[in-house]
Motif scaffolding. Sequence first.
Motif, PDB file in Angstrom:
ATOM      1  N   ILE A  86       0.817  -1.217   0.000  1.00 51.91           N
ATOM      2  CA  ILE A  86       0.000   0.000   0.000  1.00 51.91           C
ATOM      3  C   ILE A  86       0.854   1.271   0.000  1.00 51.91           C
ATOM      4  N   ILE A  87       1.995   1.248   0.661  1.00 54.81           N
ATOM      5  CA  ILE A  87       2.776   2.486   0.718  1.00 54.81           C
ATOM      6  C   ILE A  87       3.342   2.878  -0.658  1.00 54.81           C
ATOM      7  N   PRO A  88       4.037   1.960  -1.351  1.00 53.18           N
ATOM      8  CA  PRO A  88       4.467   2.350  -2.707  1.00 53.18           C
ATOM      9  C   PRO A  88       3.288   2.705  -3.626  1.00 53.18           C
ATOM     10  N   LEU A  89       2.167   1.997  -3.482  1.00 52.70           N
ATOM     11  CA  LEU A  89       0.993   2.307  -4.308  1.00 52.70           C
ATOM     12  C   LEU A  89       0.465   3.707  -3.976  1.00 52.70           C
ATOM     13  N   SER A  90       0.349   3.982  -2.684  1.00 49.81           N
ATOM     14  CA  SER A  90      -0.151   5.272  -2.235  1.00 49.81           C
ATOM     15  C   SER A  90       0.766   6.403  -2.720  1.00 49.81           C
ATOM     16  N   SER A 119      -4.774   5.569   3.099  1.00 45.83           N
ATOM     17  CA  SER A 119      -5.020   4.351   3.874  1.00 45.83           C
ATOM     18  C   SER A 119      -4.434   4.483   5.279  1.00 45.83           C
ATOM     19  N   SER A 120      -5.100   3.858   6.229  1.00 47.30           N
ATOM     20  CA  SER A 120      -4.663   3.903   7.624  1.00 47.30           C
ATOM     21  C   SER A 120      -3.198   3.480   7.780  1.00 47.30           C
ATOM     22  N   ILE A 121      -2.824   2.440   7.082  1.00 52.27           N
ATOM     23  CA  ILE A 121      -1.448   1.932   7.183  1.00 52.27           C
ATOM     24  C   ILE A 121      -0.446   3.008   6.771  1.00 52.27           C
ATOM     25  N   HIS A 122      -0.735   3.709   5.692  1.00 51.94           N
ATOM     26  CA  HIS A 122       0.175   4.758   5.253  1.00 51.94           C
ATOM     27  C   HIS A 122       0.190   5.914   6.249  1.00 51.94           C
ATOM     28  N   PHE A 123      -1.009   6.324   6.692  1.00 48.43           N
ATOM     29  CA  PHE A 123      -1.096   7.450   7.616  1.00 48.43           C
ATOM     30  C   PHE A 123      -0.306   7.196   8.900  1.00 48.43           C
ATOM     31  N   HIS A 124      -0.344   5.970   9.394  1.00 50.18           N
ATOM     32  CA  HIS A 124       0.326   5.669  10.660  1.00 50.18           C
ATOM     33  C   HIS A 124       1.807   5.301  10.490  1.00 50.18           C
ATOM     34  N   GLN A 125       2.280   5.313   9.275  1.00 51.42           N
ATOM     35  CA  GLN A 125       3.712   5.083   9.013  1.00 51.42           C
ATOM     36  C   GLN A 125       4.517   6.238   9.636  1.00 51.42           C
TER      37      GLN A 125
END
Length: 282
Positions: A86-90, A119-125
């Motif tokens: 998700i991070i590279p996609l985001s 996405s939550s995962i990216h935001f909380h990175q």
Amino acid sequence: AKKNGRNQFAFYFDELNIGTNRGLLIDHELRRAIKNKEFVLHYQPKIDLTTNTIIGFEALVRWYNETLGFVPPNDFIPYAEEVGLIIPLSEVIIEKACLGWLALERAGYGHIPIAINISSIHFHQPNFIESIQEILQRNNCSPRNFEIELTERTVMNNEKETIRRLIQLKQLGFKLSIDDFGTGYSSLSYLVQFPLNHLKIDRSFIQLIGSVNEKQAVVDAIIQMAHRLHMKVIAEGVEQKEQVELLRNMGCDMIQGYYYSKPLPLEEAIDYVEFWKLEIEG
Ligand code: C2E
Ligand code: CA
Ligand code: CA
Ligand code: CA
């Protein structure tokens, strides 16, 4: 987090046939698509009911793959979250949104901000803020031209750190909104501690406002309370004129949905702004 995602994983396991040939194919194609930036963004206008103007566009990702055909975001976004893509996609999506805004600006409509779903995962990175800032800078874009859409679930996580982050993003100039409001388990009294610009009422509430009195009462209550807490409200998924009129009477600030337009490819989104301007000017 991995453990938490287990059930979800089982769900998408069925959906995308992970472990089967098709599953392997999707995995392979998604990785390649991210590398080749094979995604496009479509843009859906948000209309301000008071001023009758386009006050923003929401960027929604589209993936057409030669082998797989069209894969909807509701399938590949959760999958990308599960398998760590998700991070590279985001980051590809944020970069495309920058190119979208630059095109709007060239057309003379740089005052219209673009909302990006994060996405939550990216935001909380840990490095989320640095990474989004870096992508904007690299593309000569400023945070003031972007809005970040976060779901209720995203901000229900890690409260203190979330507030710190939201304040920092706000100070950088980003606008912030809560997406899908009503589907999580947060309350307005919880959300009021965050520096939010907009509250987006989920489509599931809007769908039935014309026919189910209780839905109408809930939407009305959300709007009134949000206003008392100094938040503006957007109704999502508005498809019918009757819904627009009901929402207008309830004092809803903004509308998004097929009634005005589906999400449009960039060129058509720019044409839409042009068309809107001509309509208003008569
Ligand atoms: P969302 O953020 O709640 O986006 C709204 C969805 O409702 C979009 O579906 C949009 O096309 C659809 N929609 C808008 N107006 C109407 C309407 O009047 N009627 C109906 N029936 N639908 C309407 P889409 O594009 O398929 O996206 C689905 C979800 O996938 C999004 O829900 C969001 O959670 C996720 N998503 C889409 N693009 C991105 C992205 O770039 N990044 C991330 N992280 N997630 C994304
Ligand atoms: Ca959204
Ligand atoms: Ca939404
Ligand atoms: Ca949604």
